[in-house]
Design a protein around this motif. Structure first.
Motif, mmCIF file in Angstrom:
data_model
loop_
_atom_site.group_PDB
_atom_site.id
_atom_site.type_symbol
_atom_site.label_atom_id
_atom_site.label_comp_id
_atom_site.label_asym_id
_atom_site.label_seq_id
_atom_site.Cartn_x
_atom_site.Cartn_y
_atom_site.Cartn_z
ATOM 1 N N THR A 207 0.818 -1.215 0.000
ATOM 2 C CA THR A 207 0.000 0.000 0.000
ATOM 3 C C THR A 207 0.854 1.269 0.000
ATOM 4 O O THR A 207 0.676 2.137 -0.869
ATOM 5 C CB THR A 207 -0.972 -0.005 1.186
ATOM 6 O OG1 THR A 207 -1.797 -1.165 1.104
ATOM 7 C CG2 THR A 207 -1.849 1.233 1.179
ATOM 8 N N PRO A 208 1.789 1.452 0.941
ATOM 9 C CA PRO A 208 2.626 2.659 0.882
ATOM 10 C C PRO A 208 3.539 2.695 -0.345
ATOM 11 O O PRO A 208 3.807 3.774 -0.879
ATOM 12 C CB PRO A 208 3.430 2.605 2.180
ATOM 13 C CG PRO A 208 3.376 1.198 2.627
ATOM 14 C CD PRO A 208 2.084 0.663 2.147
ATOM 15 N N SER A 211 1.526 3.994 -3.157
ATOM 16 C CA SER A 211 1.305 5.423 -2.968
ATOM 17 C C SER A 211 2.538 6.216 -3.372
ATOM 18 O O SER A 211 2.442 7.221 -4.094
ATOM 19 C CB SER A 211 0.946 5.692 -1.509
ATOM 20 O OG SER A 211 0.826 7.075 -1.271
ATOM 21 N N ILE A 212 3.704 5.778 -2.931
ATOM 22 C CA ILE A 212 4.948 6.474 -3.260
ATOM 23 C C ILE A 212 5.205 6.440 -4.765
ATOM 24 O O ILE A 212 5.590 7.452 -5.379
ATOM 25 C CB ILE A 212 6.131 5.849 -2.494
ATOM 26 C CG1 ILE A 212 5.985 6.129 -0.993
ATOM 27 C CG2 ILE A 212 7.468 6.368 -3.006
ATOM 28 C CD1 ILE A 212 6.959 5.355 -0.124
ATOM 29 N N ILE A 236 3.796 13.569 1.992
ATOM 30 C CA ILE A 236 3.067 12.301 2.047
ATOM 31 C C ILE A 236 4.026 11.135 1.843
ATOM 32 O O ILE A 236 3.938 10.096 2.518
ATOM 33 C CB ILE A 236 1.948 12.281 0.992
ATOM 34 C CG1 ILE A 236 0.897 13.354 1.316
ATOM 35 C CG2 ILE A 236 1.277 10.902 0.947
ATOM 36 C CD1 ILE A 236 -0.161 13.522 0.237
ATOM 37 N N SER A 239 5.880 10.421 4.940
ATOM 38 C CA SER A 239 5.025 9.741 5.914
ATOM 39 C C SER A 239 4.906 8.258 5.571
ATOM 40 O O SER A 239 4.948 7.394 6.466
ATOM 41 C CB SER A 239 3.653 10.406 5.926
ATOM 42 O OG SER A 239 2.753 9.688 6.738
ATOM 43 N N GLN A 240 4.761 7.940 4.291
ATOM 44 C CA GLN A 240 4.621 6.546 3.878
ATOM 45 C C GLN A 240 5.914 5.757 4.088
ATOM 46 O O GLN A 240 5.877 4.586 4.481
ATOM 47 C CB GLN A 240 4.198 6.473 2.405
ATOM 48 C CG GLN A 240 2.810 7.033 2.114
ATOM 49 C CD GLN A 240 1.715 6.249 2.806
ATOM 50 O OE1 GLN A 240 1.822 5.045 3.011
ATOM 51 N NE2 GLN A 240 0.651 6.935 3.210
ATOM 52 N N THR A 241 7.051 6.366 3.812
ATOM 53 C CA THR A 241 8.324 5.668 4.060
ATOM 54 C C THR A 241 8.527 5.450 5.556
ATOM 55 O O THR A 241 9.063 4.408 5.969
ATOM 56 C CB THR A 241 9.506 6.459 3.486
ATOM 57 O OG1 THR A 241 9.499 7.796 4.010
ATOM 58 C CG2 THR A 241 9.447 6.507 1.968
ATOM 59 N N ARG A 243 6.122 4.929 7.641
ATOM 60 C CA ARG A 243 5.216 3.807 7.964
ATOM 61 C C ARG A 243 5.882 2.476 7.620
ATOM 62 O O ARG A 243 5.818 1.511 8.390
ATOM 63 C CB ARG A 243 3.914 3.979 7.195
ATOM 64 C CG ARG A 243 2.931 2.834 7.349
ATOM 65 C CD ARG A 243 1.704 3.084 6.496
ATOM 66 N NE ARG A 243 0.885 1.884 6.362
ATOM 67 C CZ ARG A 243 -0.150 1.787 5.555
ATOM 68 N NH1 ARG A 243 -0.497 2.809 4.790
ATOM 69 N NH2 ARG A 243 -0.843 0.660 5.493
ATOM 70 N N ARG A 379 -4.398 3.131 11.230
ATOM 71 C CA ARG A 379 -3.451 3.689 10.267
ATOM 72 C C ARG A 379 -3.280 5.184 10.461
ATOM 73 O O ARG A 379 -2.198 5.727 10.269
ATOM 74 C CB ARG A 379 -3.918 3.366 8.845
ATOM 75 C CG ARG A 379 -3.741 1.882 8.511
ATOM 76 C CD ARG A 379 -4.211 1.540 7.123
ATOM 77 N NE ARG A 379 -3.934 0.132 6.826
ATOM 78 C CZ ARG A 379 -4.421 -0.521 5.798
ATOM 79 N NH1 ARG A 379 -5.217 0.101 4.928
ATOM 80 N NH2 ARG A 379 -4.118 -1.791 5.606
ATOM 81 N N LYS A 382 -0.762 5.805 12.930
ATOM 82 C CA LYS A 382 0.550 5.259 12.538
ATOM 83 C C LYS A 382 0.823 3.900 13.190
ATOM 84 O O LYS A 382 1.961 3.560 13.515
ATOM 85 C CB LYS A 382 1.682 6.234 12.876
ATOM 86 C CG LYS A 382 1.542 7.584 12.200
ATOM 87 C CD LYS A 382 2.681 8.523 12.584
ATOM 88 C CE LYS A 382 2.521 9.864 11.902
ATOM 89 N NZ LYS A 382 3.618 10.803 12.274
#
Length: 421
Positions: A207-208, A211-212, A236, A239-241, A243, A379, A382
């Protein structure tokens, strides 16, 4: 008295075996003595003495190897005479059923009665086990097409159990056969859990990553010359990295914990100092969520055997969850109390929040990997879905336990019971 008679019988059998193996030596010796007696006219007393010495010599072992083989054969014959199929079946931990050529049960051990119930000598196996794979197994062995065979069989009631069933004949010409049920339920459960774990971990990472990848594609295309969009997308992506990094850290923590053995008592941990350190380290998070952390500690020393870093991680996970998910309650109470009730005295550390609480149906599964009561809330906060699994593994290593009490709408209390010895 029966054991003494059996022992004497076994000794007599061993002596008989030895005399039989020395029969030619005895015959030759007797003939030689009688010839000397006839030709030399020696005394009859001397002849009797010579015969006695010959018999004694025949009783002596010819060699160490021969004596060992004869003794082993005699012991084996003696032992097998005392052995019965019933005793042998009782010694087998797995369910075992002995049946005849008509597929009628002759004997079942205690494990078989416990596993299947309602089985008794005289009952037809074909009626008891109606699954096609069991019918094929019985037909194959009874028809003589195969000497032994193995199938997988699942028993549905009272609970689902998976077995690897082997069937084979017993001895030669006995017309008896045996079924042995090897329980595979735990292995199957672990395989399913491993497959679920890999699927969940892959999903959480995919998922992340997706998104990235999407934001990178946008930054290289339409948003190439848009500073505002670029800053937003980069935030964003960061934030995803983060996560993904948290998820990988938790996965590595779980892996390390599973490889460690049970903790041996040795180092003492001061729970008062450890919990105080956790509260101080999470002070900024509590203030950010407008949560006041209250302390309620028992007097006197509060020491338990354990690993300080691991216990710190336990209380950090629990207090962090209380501050995040119990935010609406405005406060969290951390208490430490001695527990002298029962046969296992110890110390209880309880972290209680006053937030929305946990619905009762979720409590039994809340320590499973990646299990979430509310996916979106988790989520947003976090969460990786692995925190309570890590807590459970650490407490298992410390021979401790976690209990969870919650009433929906009135908060939740997580209590850690740590033994003092």
């Amino acid at each position: 008295m029966a054991d003494l008679d059996a022992e004497q019988k076994g000794t007599a059998q061993a002596l008989a075996v030895r005399l039989w193996n020395s029969r030619w030596l005895l015959i030759a010796g007797v003939v030689a003595i009688l010839a000397v007696y006839a030709l030399a006219a020696i005394s009859a007393y001397i002849v009797l003495a010579a015969l006695a010495l010959l018999l004694a010599a025949a009783m002596l072992p010819v060699s160490g190897t021969r004596q060992s083989a004869e003794s082993a054969a005699a012991i084996e014959a003696f032992g097998l005479q005392r052995l019965s199929g019933e005793y042998l079946a009782a010694a087998v931990a797995d369910p075992l059923i002995i049946f005849d050529r008509t597929a009628t049960i002759v004997h079942a051990n205690a494990a078989a009665f416990a596993a299947f119930g309602g089985i008794a000598p005289g009952l037809s196996l074909s009626l008891k086990f109606r699954a096609p794979e069991m019918q094929a197994l019985l037909d194959g062995v009874l028809s003589g097409d195969v000497a032994s065979d193995v199938v997988d069989y699942t028993e549905k009631l009272p609970v689902e159990r998976a077995y690897r069933v082997s069937a084979s004949s017993v001895g030669h010409g006995t017309d008896l056969y045996v079924l042995v049920f090897k329980d595979q339920s735990e292995a199957r459960r672990i395989d399913r859990m491993r497959a679920d774990f890999i699927a969940n971990a892959s999903h959480e990472l995919r998922t992340p990553l997706a998104s990235i990848a999407g934001f990178i594609e946008t930054l290289r295309g339409p948003a190439r010359n848009d500073p505002a969009a670029r800053d937003q997308f980069l935030q964003i992506m960061q934030s995803q990295t983060g996560r993904m990094a948290r998820l990988i850290d938790d996965l590595l923590s779980l892996s390390r914990l599973e490889m460690k053995p049970y903790l041996k008592p040795g180092t003492e941990v001061d729970l008062r100092e450890t919990v105080d350190s956790v509260i101080d380290s999470l002070g900024p998070l509590a203030r950010e969520n407008s949560v006041a952390v209250e302390r309620d500690y028992a007097d006197g020393p509060l020491d338990v055997p354990g690993d300080r870093d691991e216990l710190f991680q336990v209380f950090e996970n629990l207090l962090e969850n209380a501050c995040k998910y119990g935010q609406s309650g405005g406060r969290v109470v951390v208490s430490i109390a001695r527990s002298d009730a029962g046969s296992e005295p110890g110390i209880d550390v309880t972290i209680r929040d006053f937030g929305p609480g946990i619905p009762e149906e979720h409590i039994p599964r809340i320590t499973e990997r990646f299990y979430r009561v509310d996916v979106e809330t988790s989520r947003t906060q976090k969460g990786t879905g692995l925190g309570l699994s890590i807590v459970k593994h650490i407490l298992t290593r410390h021979n401790a336990r976690l209990s969870i009490k919650s009433e929906f709408g009135k908060g939740a209390a997580f209590s850690v019971h740590l033994p003092t010895h």
